[in-house]
Design an enzyme around this catalytic site. Structure first.
Site, short mmCIF file in Angstrom:
data_model
loop_
_atom_site.label_atom_id
_atom_site.label_comp_id
_atom_site.label_asym_id
_atom_site.label_seq_id
_atom_site.Cartn_x
_atom_site.Cartn_y
_atom_site.Cartn_z
N LYS A 74 -14.87 25.06 -24.30
CA LYS A 74 -13.42 24.93 -24.12
C LYS A 74 -12.74 24.96 -25.49
CE LYS A 74 -10.15 21.81 -21.71
NZ LYS A 74 -10.06 20.56 -20.92
N SER A 149 -7.74 20.92 -16.44
CA SER A 149 -7.37 21.81 -17.53
C SER A 149 -8.51 22.70 -18.03
CB SER A 149 -6.83 20.99 -18.70
OG SER A 149 -7.85 20.22 -19.28
N SER A 173 -10.16 16.94 -15.52
CA SER A 173 -10.12 18.30 -16.08
C SER A 173 -11.45 19.05 -16.12
CB SER A 173 -9.53 18.26 -17.49
OG SER A 173 -8.13 18.15 -17.41
#
Lengths: 480, 95
Positions: A74, A149, A173
């Site tokens: 990420k 997210s 997330s």
């Protein structure tokens, strides 16, 4: 099966048997990215130079846990010299001068880092639509959001653009996008994985964890990333565990709680039915299942929307255009530069949360909001502790729905509500995993959440591994 | 209830410039969010000790010894403006 569909452990087996070389694996995943990423858009940066370099080291790292395995990271985890944008204009050109501890650990384990994945800006959001750059599309239906997210990481795993990925989870997330994309996602116990080099959102809630194609891969990745780090003062000192030791098909000793108050909430009936059907399978396999009573999850969501923005408003104060990141052209004096930099660099949701957090911490409101939320946090944590005195695990849905259509939710509160089942876990600091448990009538994946006590990752992995075998869904892949 | 003045005050504290339309939008949205958050008032928290971190630990100390740190050049590499090996900002004091 295609090479890009294989799990970490399957790829490792093929490497060990000499059926595949590391170069063939890397090439298969690079080709897959070239083929599907123009539609899925999981990656903000494809790190060709880095992955080639890591591949070249394969022969010297052959015995390592992730040797030659393509992994995605990420874009809020620092990569030395490689842009780490947090999907924000504020950090569009930021190249960290060091690696996050988890990135170092992937390096040492011989992983091949394929790229940095898209996300909601500064990890604030539940659909990845808050990325300042572009939307990511759900591989199961490109008109749908991947969740967020960590939407880029979950979509990349589901689309076969990496073998597995790292995400971060502040209020769901990792788990919510894993649920929406039909993959496995674990938020470890707070403090189990080092946050050093993770761009901070809400420091008392943030935790890094794996997103994988199956439970075995989660155990393999946890063995690599878990552990104390003196560079993160909140990281916990405890003996290293071998999470693969929990890959056992046995739930006969497990006592599982089903929180009545969570299932009484108004949410998607297909999700509810699918989760309860999976619980029934665990019962048939010998688990003891009982109803438990917990405080309404709505209080956890309310506490979260004070604590997370409050911590974010403080953490994001560092973006001032002085040391790194964007600086506005408006530089008449330093205040003009600060306010314009932050105006231009932050997106809508980030500004909203900075505003809520600043207000909740401001003089006169601190007791009513922040202190009250921290007291509520104690009650929520005590609630989990009380249940875990008698139970090994708690099961809930991961999300109240399946993946939403892109652009379908614009009201912030409505979007926040998709985190209703995941937020209490961060508030309590306990670990939880989302695993696929079925599909709705639109063929979109449904996720089930297994929650354990602090450092109960082993029990979660064992139950999830058993459930995965019982449901036999793990080889189902999105068609692209 | 939060009004536009509160939003302007918070924006000032947060060093955030907002347009007029953003001020109005945030006044409404933050009002709704805080309204939801007011739910916490229903919880009896009399005598409850607040929790900041869920894993019990305090005063995490390390040995006070000098270790390697990032080289200056690397640290300054992302600076929007620099001079003589230091970060440079627009003027801080008014004339």
């Amino acid at each position: 099966m295609n090479i890009f569909d294989l799990t970490i452990h399957e790829l490792k087996d093929k490497l060990a048997a000499g059926e595949l070389t590391a170069a063939e694996i890397k090439a298969a995943f690079s080709d897959r990215i070239a083929e599907v990423d123009p539609q899925v858009k999981s990656y903000l940066t494809v790190t060709d130079e880095l992955s080639e370099k890591q591949l070249a080291n394969y022969d010297s790292a052959k015995e390592a846990a992730l040797a030659g395995i393509p992994i995605a990271v990420k874009d809020n985890m620092s990569t030395d010299g490689i842009t780490t944008t947090c999907a924000s204009k504020m950090l569009e050109n930021y190249r960290p001068p060091y690696n996050a501890t988890v990135v170092e650990k992937l390096n040492q384990a011989g992983a091949v880092i394929m790229g940095k994945t898209n996300m909601d800006e500064f990890a604030m959001g539940s659909s990845t639509e808050n990325s300042a750059f572009f939307n990511t599309h759900n591989p199961w239906n490109l008109n749908h959001a991947p969740g967020g997210s960590s939407g880029g990481s979950a979509a990349a795993v589901a689309a076969g653009e990496c073998a597995a990925a790292l995400g971060s989870d502040t209020g769901g997330s990792i788990r919510q996008p894993a649920s929406y994309c039909g993959v496995v996602g674990l938020k470890p116990t707070y403090g189990l994985v080092s946050r050093y080099g993770l761009v901070a959102f809400a420091s008392s809630l943030d935790q890094i964890g794996p997103i994988t194609k199956d439970v075995e891969d989660t155990a393999i990745l946890m063995n690599v990333i878990a552990g104390h780090d003196e560079k993160d003062s909140t990281s916990v000192k405890r003996e290293k565990e071998d999470y693969t030791a929990y890959l056992k098909e046995d739930v006969s000793q497990l006592k599982i709680g089903i929180p009545a108050e969570y299932f009484e909430l108004d949410f998607d009936q297909e999700v509810k039915d699918s989760v309860l059907a999976a619980v029934e399978k665990l019962k048939e396999a010998g688990a003891t299942v009982e109803t438990v009573h917990m405080t309404d999850a709505a209080y956890a969501l309310a506490a979260y929307y004070v604590i997370a923005p409050a911590e974010a408003s403080s953490n994001l104060a560092r973006y001032d255009g002085v040391r790194y990141g964007l600086r506005s052209e408006e530089t008449a004096d330093v205040t003009t530069m600060f306010t314009n930099t932050r105006y231009q660099g932050f997106g809508d949701e980030v500004k909203r949360r900075i505003m809520i957090g600043t207000y909740a911490l401001s003089s006169g409101y601190y007791d009513a909001y922040y202190l009250k939320a921290q007291k509520a946090r104690t009650l929520i944590k005590d609630d989990f502790d009380r249940i875990f005195n008698d139970f090994d695990l708690i099961i809930t849905p991961t999300a109240p729905n399946t993946a939403i259509e892109l652009g379908s939710k614009s009201d912030p509160l409505e979007m926040y509500y998709t985190d209703i089942f995941t937020v209490p876990i961060n508030i309590a600091g306990v670990p939880a995993m989302s695993i696929p448990c079925g599909f709705d009538s639109n063929e979109m994946p449904i996720g089930l959440q297994l929650i354990g006590p602090h450092f109960g990752e082993g029990k979660i992995i064992q139950a999830a591994y058993t459930l995965e075998k019982l449901l036999a869904l793990k080889n189902k892949r999105a068609e692209l | 209830m939060i009004d536009k003045k509160d939003v302007e005050y918070a924006a000032g504290l947060a060093q955030l410039k907002l347009t007029e339309s953003e001020k109005e939008k945030y006044t409404e949205q933050i009002g709704q969010i805080l309204n939801y958050v007011d739910k916490l008032g229903e919880l009896d928290t009399e005598g409850v000790v607040p929790t900041a971190y869920t894993v019990p630990m305090k005063n995490v100390l390390r040995e006070d010894k000098v270790t390697e740190s990032l080289p200056r050049e690397k640290t300054l590499a992302n600076a929007p403006d620099q001079k003589d090996g230091q970060f440079r900002t627009p003027k801080i004091m008014s004339d």
